[in-house]
Scaffold this active site. Structure first.
Site, PDB file in Angstrom:
ATOM      1  N   GLY A  12       0.867  -1.183   0.000  1.00 12.99           N
ATOM      2  CA  GLY A  12       0.000   0.000   0.000  1.00 12.99           C
ATOM      3  C   GLY A  12       0.897   1.224   0.000  1.00 12.99           C
ATOM      4  O   GLY A  12       1.779   1.345   0.859  1.00 12.99           O
ATOM      5  N   PHE A  13       0.682   2.099  -0.973  1.00 11.42           N
ATOM      6  CA  PHE A  13       1.572   3.270  -1.076  1.00 11.42           C
ATOM      7  C   PHE A  13       0.740   4.561  -1.108  1.00 11.42           C
ATOM      8  O   PHE A  13       1.022   5.485  -1.839  1.00 11.42           O
ATOM      9  CB  PHE A  13       2.465   3.141  -2.316  1.00 11.42           C
ATOM     10  N   GLY A  14      -0.321   4.566  -0.264  1.00 16.37           N
ATOM     11  CA  GLY A  14      -1.119   5.788  -0.125  1.00 16.37           C
ATOM     12  C   GLY A  14      -0.541   6.632   0.995  1.00 16.37           C
ATOM     13  O   GLY A  14       0.683   6.716   1.168  1.00 16.37           O
ATOM     14  N   GLY A  15      -1.425   7.258   1.775  1.00 14.79           N
ATOM     15  CA  GLY A  15      -0.978   8.174   2.831  1.00 14.79           C
ATOM     16  C   GLY A  15       0.004   7.544   3.798  1.00 14.79           C
ATOM     17  O   GLY A  15       1.119   8.041   3.996  1.00 14.79           O
ATOM     18  N   LEU A  16      -0.400   6.423   4.390  1.00 17.20           N
ATOM     19  CA  LEU A  16       0.461   5.824   5.407  1.00 17.20           C
ATOM     20  C   LEU A  16       1.669   5.112   4.804  1.00 17.20           C
ATOM     21  O   LEU A  16       2.758   5.158   5.365  1.00 17.20           O
ATOM     22  CB  LEU A  16      -0.342   4.836   6.264  1.00 17.20           C
ATOM     23  N   LYS A 122      -8.040  -1.689  12.169  1.00 20.35           N
ATOM     24  CA  LYS A 122      -8.843  -0.934  13.129  1.00 20.35           C
ATOM     25  C   LYS A 122     -10.061  -1.675  13.694  1.00 20.35           C
ATOM     26  O   LYS A 122     -10.437  -1.459  14.822  1.00 20.35           O
ATOM     27  CB  LYS A 122      -9.292   0.362  12.474  1.00 20.35           C
ATOM     28  N   ALA A 188      -8.466   5.617   2.169  1.00 19.84           N
ATOM     29  CA  ALA A 188      -8.978   4.431   2.873  1.00 19.84           C
ATOM     30  C   ALA A 188      -9.320   4.774   4.321  1.00 19.84           C
ATOM     31  O   ALA A 188     -10.368   4.363   4.835  1.00 19.84           O
ATOM     32  CB  ALA A 188      -7.945   3.305   2.831  1.00 19.84           C
ATOM     33  N   THR A 189      -8.451   5.544   4.960  1.00 22.47           N
ATOM     34  CA  THR A 189      -8.703   5.922   6.360  1.00 22.47           C
ATOM     35  C   THR A 189     -10.047   6.642   6.463  1.00 22.47           C
ATOM     36  O   THR A 189     -10.866   6.329   7.339  1.00 22.47           O
ATOM     37  CB  THR A 189      -7.565   6.848   6.859  1.00 22.47           C
ATOM     38  N   GLU A 192     -13.018   4.321   5.720  1.00 20.24           N
ATOM     39  CA  GLU A 192     -13.250   3.404   6.850  1.00 20.24           C
ATOM     40  C   GLU A 192     -13.849   4.149   8.040  1.00 20.24           C
ATOM     41  O   GLU A 192     -14.648   3.581   8.786  1.00 20.24           O
ATOM     42  CB  GLU A 192     -11.946   2.693   7.235  1.00 20.24           C
ATOM     43  N   HIS A 196     -18.236   4.127  10.072  1.00 18.85           N
ATOM     44  CA  HIS A 196     -18.698   4.105  11.475  1.00 18.85           C
ATOM     45  C   HIS A 196     -19.839   5.090  11.721  1.00 18.85           C
ATOM     46  O   HIS A 196     -20.411   5.093  12.814  1.00 18.85           O
ATOM     47  CB  HIS A 196     -17.541   4.468  12.412  1.00 18.85           C
TER      48      HIS A 196
HETATM   49  P1  NAD Z   1      -4.769   4.989   1.151  1.00 17.50           P
HETATM   50  O1  NAD Z   1      -6.120   4.885   0.574  1.00 17.50           O
HETATM   51  O2  NAD Z   1      -4.105   6.326   1.196  1.00 17.50           O
HETATM   52  O3  NAD Z   1      -3.786   3.988   0.389  1.00 17.50           O
HETATM   53  C1  NAD Z   1      -4.084   2.641   0.188  1.00 17.50           C
HETATM   54  C2  NAD Z   1      -3.004   2.025  -0.710  1.00 17.50           C
HETATM   55  O4  NAD Z   1      -3.266   0.624  -0.825  1.00 17.50           O
HETATM   56  C3  NAD Z   1      -2.964   2.567  -2.144  1.00 17.50           C
HETATM   57  O5  NAD Z   1      -1.612   2.765  -2.519  1.00 17.50           O
HETATM   58  C4  NAD Z   1      -3.568   1.442  -2.976  1.00 17.50           C
HETATM   59  O6  NAD Z   1      -3.046   1.403  -4.297  1.00 17.50           O
HETATM   60  C5  NAD Z   1      -3.122   0.235  -2.182  1.00 17.50           C
HETATM   61  N1  NAD Z   1      -3.956  -0.949  -2.462  1.00 17.50           N
HETATM   62  C6  NAD Z   1      -5.309  -1.032  -2.467  1.00 17.50           C
HETATM   63  N2  NAD Z   1      -5.700  -2.286  -2.804  1.00 17.50           N
HETATM   64  C7  NAD Z   1      -4.558  -3.001  -3.008  1.00 17.50           C
HETATM   65  C8  NAD Z   1      -4.289  -4.341  -3.399  1.00 17.50           C
HETATM   66  N3  NAD Z   1      -5.270  -5.207  -3.632  1.00 17.50           N
HETATM   67  N4  NAD Z   1      -2.979  -4.729  -3.521  1.00 17.50           N
HETATM   68  C9  NAD Z   1      -1.976  -3.865  -3.292  1.00 17.50           C
HETATM   69  N5  NAD Z   1      -2.160  -2.583  -2.912  1.00 17.50           N
HETATM   70  C10 NAD Z   1      -3.447  -2.162  -2.775  1.00 17.50           C
HETATM   71  O7  NAD Z   1      -4.812   4.326   2.629  1.00 17.50           O
HETATM   72  P2  NAD Z   1      -4.386   4.993   4.018  1.00 17.50           P
HETATM   73  O8  NAD Z   1      -5.301   6.139   4.296  1.00 17.50           O
HETATM   74  O9  NAD Z   1      -2.906   5.186   4.035  1.00 17.50           O
HETATM   75  O10 NAD Z   1      -4.809   3.846   5.076  1.00 17.50           O
HETATM   76  C11 NAD Z   1      -4.252   2.555   5.115  1.00 17.50           C
HETATM   77  C12 NAD Z   1      -4.865   1.757   6.270  1.00 17.50           C
HETATM   78  O11 NAD Z   1      -4.388   2.249   7.523  1.00 17.50           O
HETATM   79  C13 NAD Z   1      -6.384   1.829   6.356  1.00 17.50           C
HETATM   80  O12 NAD Z   1      -6.910   0.543   6.498  1.00 17.50           O
HETATM   81  C14 NAD Z   1      -6.647   2.636   7.607  1.00 17.50           C
HETATM   82  O13 NAD Z   1      -7.835   2.288   8.286  1.00 17.50           O
HETATM   83  C15 NAD Z   1      -5.453   2.283   8.452  1.00 17.50           C
HETATM   84  N6  NAD Z   1      -5.202   3.274   9.511  1.00 17.50           N
HETATM   85  C16 NAD Z   1      -4.990   2.842  10.780  1.00 17.50           C
HETATM   86  C17 NAD Z   1      -4.776   3.745  11.807  1.00 17.50           C
HETATM   87  C18 NAD Z   1      -4.530   3.280  13.200  1.00 17.50           C
HETATM   88  O14 NAD Z   1      -4.267   4.109  14.069  1.00 17.50           O
HETATM   89  N7  NAD Z   1      -4.581   2.001  13.506  1.00 17.50           N
HETATM   90  C19 NAD Z   1      -4.788   5.114  11.539  1.00 17.50           C
HETATM   91  C20 NAD Z   1      -4.984   5.539  10.239  1.00 17.50           C
HETATM   92  C21 NAD Z   1      -5.190   4.603   9.229  1.00 17.50           C
END
Ligand code: NAD
Length: 329
Positions: A12-16, A122, A188-189, A192, A196
């Protein structure tokens, strides 16, 4: 003795995912060598460059990275098969649908790869699915640490630590404030979180178009107010023996239009001491720390802790409330 840095992959190469890659630039003990997004992957044992990967991602996928990027519709499976030097992965993937992370875990089990996996999952029900894979993970030689972001993660671990003063834990209340400049950096964050809200479900939030998310955020002035969330802090603290899950509540406010936190993120733990006194410990995160810092820092610390456990032969499923993260230099 010279230690080679631990080879780390990011799924996953989005925000996190990008924040994790940026954090890894300053680390000597770990090296970022593999990445996958939905459309492709890249692997370079000598280390990946963040700027080049971001440029490729801006064209649609890290698979465009020259010369090591590969486009693929099954990027995770292909990367895992092609990248033997990755010793641990951070799963920065959307858990959409709610079964996705367990499906990824099953892919790892089937692949024959052995090593450490860390997620920032989460939902309680998503962690329950992983619990069903406990034995398979152990037999596959995988040490999987779940719920290792901020909440669940840092705040759950803080609650497990705070509990030690008490004979009985009466209540754990987690309240988070998140400020991000624009929701598209963390799609995605935000989806998700929307799941809720009253009247929404994971399926409904997953099905929203970007325009529909924008329209919803327009109605709320960019704010998401979340109460009594289905958050895995409850099951993680129950599994760790701290308290029954119904004593744990999680809620918060997310501002999607302002990087300033709308409120200070904190965990409050109330308990009764062995002398019969009732008291409350509070752990509050600094307002200047971002969601990315509070998710990726702990996740990396758990990756290091997981690696040590893996080297000692301890495989299977563990959580952020079971293990202390280790600081990564
Ligand atoms: P995002 O939407 O910015 O990025 C998601 C990435 O996943 C993208 O690069 C996308 O291309 C990739 N992806 C999607 N489907 C895929 C697949 N089948 N194979 C490979 N790559 C795939 O996501 P984000 O906002 O960075 O969030 C990531 C996760 O972190 C979320 O599930 C979010 O709930 C979780 N999160 C947890 C906390 C915590 O405190 N526990 C806090 C924030 C976010």
């Amino acid at each position: 003795m010279v230690h080679t840095p631990l080879g780390v992959g990011i799924l996953g190469f989005g925000g996190l995912g990008q924040a994790m890659a940026r954090m890894l630039r300053a680390k000597q003990e770990m090296r970022w060598i593999a990445v996958a997004d939905k459309q492709g992957y890249a692997y370079r044992p000598a280390g990946l460059e963040l700027d080049a990967c971001q440029a490729a991602y801006a064209q649609g996928s890290v698979g465009h990275l020259e010369p090591v990027g590969v486009m693929s519709t099954q990027s995770i499976a292909d990367l895992v098969a092609q990248a033997p030097e990755v010793e641990g992965y951070f799963l920065a993937l959307p858990n959409l649908p709610n079964t996705f992370m367990a499906e990824v875990a099953r892919q790892f089990i089937a692949s024959g790869w052995r090593g450490v996996l860390v997620d920032a999952l989460k939902r309680t029900s998503a962690v329950e699915q992983l619990l069903g894979l406990q034995d398979d993970l152990r037999q596959a030689g995988i040490t999987y640490l779940t719920g290792c972001g901020a909440t669940p993660g840092l705040l759950t671990a803080a609650a497990a630590l705070a509990a030690q003063s008490y004979e009985e834990v009466l209540a754990v209340t987690i309240t988070f404030g998140v400020g991000i400049a624009n929701w598209e950096a963390y799609r995605a964050t935000i989806r998700e979180d929307i799941a809720h809200l009253p009247g929404y479900s994971v399926e409904r939030a997953m099905g929203l178009s970007d325009a529909e998310v924008e329209a919803l955020l327009d109605q709320t002035g960019g704010l998401l107010k979340l109460e009594h969330m289905e958050h895995a802090d409850d099951i993680l603290l129950e599994l760790a023996g701290v308290c029954p899950r119904d004593r744990v509540t999680v809620g918060g406010v997310v501002d999607t239009r302002n990087p300033k936190k709308p409120l200070s993120t904190h965990v409050k733990l109330t308990g009764r001491t062995f002398e019969g006194r009732v008291s409350t410990h509070i752990f509050t995160l600094g307002d200047e720390t971002s969601m990315a810092a509070n998710v990726c820092g702990p996740a990396l610390g758990y990756l290091k802790a997981g690696r040590r456990l893996w080297c000692q032969g301890h495989c299977g499923l563990l959580t952020s409330a079971d293990v202390m993260p280790q600081f990564v230099r």
